[in-house]
Design an enzyme around this catalytic site. Structure first.
Site, PDB file in Angstrom:
ATOM      1  CG  PHE A 147      -0.244   0.320   2.533  1.00  0.00           C
ATOM      2  CD1 PHE A 147       0.010   1.636   2.924  1.00  0.00           C
ATOM      3  CD2 PHE A 147       0.133  -0.697   3.395  1.00  0.00           C
ATOM      4  CE1 PHE A 147       0.644   1.910   4.135  1.00  0.00           C
ATOM      5  CE2 PHE A 147       0.758  -0.429   4.600  1.00  0.00           C
ATOM      6  CZ  PHE A 147       1.015   0.880   4.973  1.00  0.00           C
ATOM      7  CE  LYS A 171      -3.195  -8.543  -3.561  1.00  0.00           C
ATOM      8  NZ  LYS A 171      -3.697  -7.612  -2.472  1.00  0.00           N
ATOM      9  CD  GLU A 174      -5.960  -5.565   0.960  1.00  0.00           C
ATOM     10  OE1 GLU A 174      -5.815  -5.954   2.125  1.00  0.00           O
ATOM     11  OE2 GLU A 174      -5.126  -5.799   0.048  1.00  0.00           O
ATOM     12  CB  SER A 224       5.220  -7.055   6.659  1.00  0.00           C
ATOM     13  OG  SER A 224       4.422  -8.217   6.465  1.00  0.00           O
ATOM     14  CB  CYS A 279      10.478  -0.544   3.013  1.00  0.00           C
ATOM     15  SG  CYS A 279      11.085  -0.234   1.347  1.00  0.00           S
ATOM     16  CD  GLU A 378       8.856  -2.563   8.385  1.00  0.00           C
ATOM     17  OE1 GLU A 378       9.236  -1.911   7.397  1.00  0.00           O
ATOM     18  OE2 GLU A 378       8.372  -3.707   8.306  1.00  0.00           O
TER      19      GLU A 378
END
Length: 493
Positions: A147, A171, A174, A224, A279, A378
């Site tokens: 995301f 993909k 969402e 992640s 990240c 994180e």
């Protein structure tokens, strides 16, 4: 309703399931997104497989022409895409624009595919025997993107995969799916044949089907570390080539000779840009020697000036969802309970505009211990921790003992110390007086340790290698002087 994109058009079938897409600035539902069933993922893979049969044989000239056209369309419409990213993710428009500008670099790299797919040739490797290598596409590939960069991360992978002759099923997250549909529409306008790029939305159902589908030959993933490990283990167990980029805990080491104003600017910029949902964000500042008090004071003063909100002059937007905001907020209480000094509490930061969204201002902790969850986890939010070390050696050991190895930086005016640091540090991407060392597109992006599962980094030369398979051909064309039968083992003569 945000729909799938399959075989060059929007998928019109009513979904069995759907999810809410929020406006993070207001906290309200802005749209809904269809969640793909197994059969819809299969339809996308089938369309990709059919398109691959012809696209793999498209000339390099044709592929590069599509890439150049897509690049021009994206550049012309980057403001529209930035607005889409901002509306669904929450990052401010200027930050979204920077994301797309960096994505354009990867598109431009893919435009050079005729040069990038040149093989090798050895004439007379043996007498009248030539040996040469070629690179061929893998087939149907899956891209699963996160995301936090809904435009840039897909464009790390999709242009290179397509330019190499593959067909793609993407993909996206969402949480902010519209950017991927916008990209697919631009590719169609650029002349990409139907089915070469497909987009399916959804959750674990869609992900698992891509990981298990026998026609899908490779998977690229960013997310992640726990999910990256799952994607890598599941995908490879089903015989796929997988590159899975995971989480991070990026340290910025500040030596006593560093320019502390430069370091403080960098810590605030790299720690709180995009609300810390990167990240490559700096989440730990390692203050070496006597610089801690002054550095913390300078960072604190700069945080006070950070404009958080949805207005045109704001520098930091909301977090992506209410659930994520609440999770990040829980770390503030955990840090205090563990004994860290809460220098700046982001819950008290003023918000410019509607404060009903998923807001959290910049937070600064000092005297953080390495056993505290604010250090070990994180957090993926606007939380910056300061750890104090007595020496350079202690700082390097701190970074190297961390389970993540994505990015790191050192701030110093000592060239010898910087050179030693880049050699000794066990991290995949290193900045010297550069807080966010994201490589340019003609290098490759990726970390070490639990920040990467697989052998290939993203985009650049590693990307071309990942999306192709090498084939070596040994050939001999006989001439009238060739000999007769020889049953001996062939030798190089």
């Amino acid at each position: 309703m945000i729909k799938h994109w399959i075989n060059g058009k929007h998928w019109e079938d009513a979904p069995e399931r759907a999810g809410d897409v929020y406006d993070p600035a207001t906290g309200k539902v802005a749209n809904q997104v269809a969640f793909a069933s197994v059969s819809e993922v299969d339809a996308a893979v089938s369309a990709a497989a059919e398109a691959f049969a012809s696209w793999r044989n498209a000339s390099l000239a044709q592929r590069s022409t599509v890439m150049f056209k897509f690049r021009e369309l994206l550049n012309a419409r980057k403001g529209d895409l930035a607005a889409i990213v901002s509306a669904e993710h929450g990052k401010v428009v200027s930050d979204a624009g920077g994301e797309i500008q960096r994505a354009l670099e990867s598109v431009e790299y893919a435009c050079g595919i005729p040069q990038l797919l040149k093989g090798g040739f050895s004439e007379n490797a043996s007498t009248r025997v030539d040996v040469y290598s070629i690179q061929q596409p893998v087939g149907v590939v899956g891209v699963i993107s996160p995301f936090n960069f809904p435009a840039m991360v897909p464009l790390w992978f999709v242009p290179t995969a397509i330019a190499c002759g593959n067909a793609v099923v993407l993909k996206p997250s969402e949480k902010d799916p519209s950017a991927s549909i916008f990209i697919a529409e631009l590719f169609a306008e650029a002349g990409l044949p139907d089915g070469v790029l497909n987009v399916v939305h959804g959750d674990k159902v869609a992900v698992d089907r891509l990981l298990e589908h026998p026609v899908v030959k490779a998977i690229s993933f960013v997310g992640s570390t726990p999910i990256a490990r799952y994607v890598y283990e599941t995908g490879t167990a089903h015989g796929k080539r997988v590159q899975a980029l995971g989480g991070a805990k990026n340290h910025m080491v500040v030596l006593p000779d560093a320019d502390l104003d430069l370091a403080a600017d960098a810590a605030v910029s790299a720690g709180f840009g995009s609300a810390g949902e990167r990240c490559m964000a700096i989440s730990v500042v390692v203050a070496v020697g006597p610089v801690g008090d002054e550095l913390v004071s300078k960072i604190k003063s700069r945080i006070a000036d950070v404009q958080v909100g949805s207005g045109p002059s704001c520098e930091m937007g909301p977090l992506v969802t209410g659930a994520h905001r609440d999770k990040v907020t829980s770390y503030l209480d955990a840090g205090v309970e563990a004994g860290a000094s809460l220098v700046v509490d982001g819950r008290n930061h003023p918000i410019d505009g509607d404060a009903s969204g998923f807001w959290l201002g910049p937070t600064l902790f000092d005297h953080v211990g390495t056993d505290m969850t604010i250090y070990t986890d994180e957090i993926f939010g606007p939380v910056l921790s300061v750890v104090r070390c007595d020496s350079y050696e202690e700082a390097v050991e701190l970074v190297n003992s961390n389970r993540y190895g994505n990015g790191t930086a050192i701030f110093t005016n000592d060239g010898g110390a910087a050179r030693r640091f880049q050699n000794e540090i066990e991290v995949g991407m290193v900045g010297v007086n550069v807080p966010i060392p994201v490589p340019v597109a003609y290098y490759s992006f990726g970390g070490w340790k639990e920040s990467l599962f697989g052998d290939s980094h993203a985009y650049g030369p590693h990307g071309v290698h990942f999306f192709t398979r090498s084939k070596v051909i040994t050939s001999r064309w006989l001439d009238p002087s060739h000999g007769g039968v020889n049953l001996g083992f062939p030798q190089n003569t």
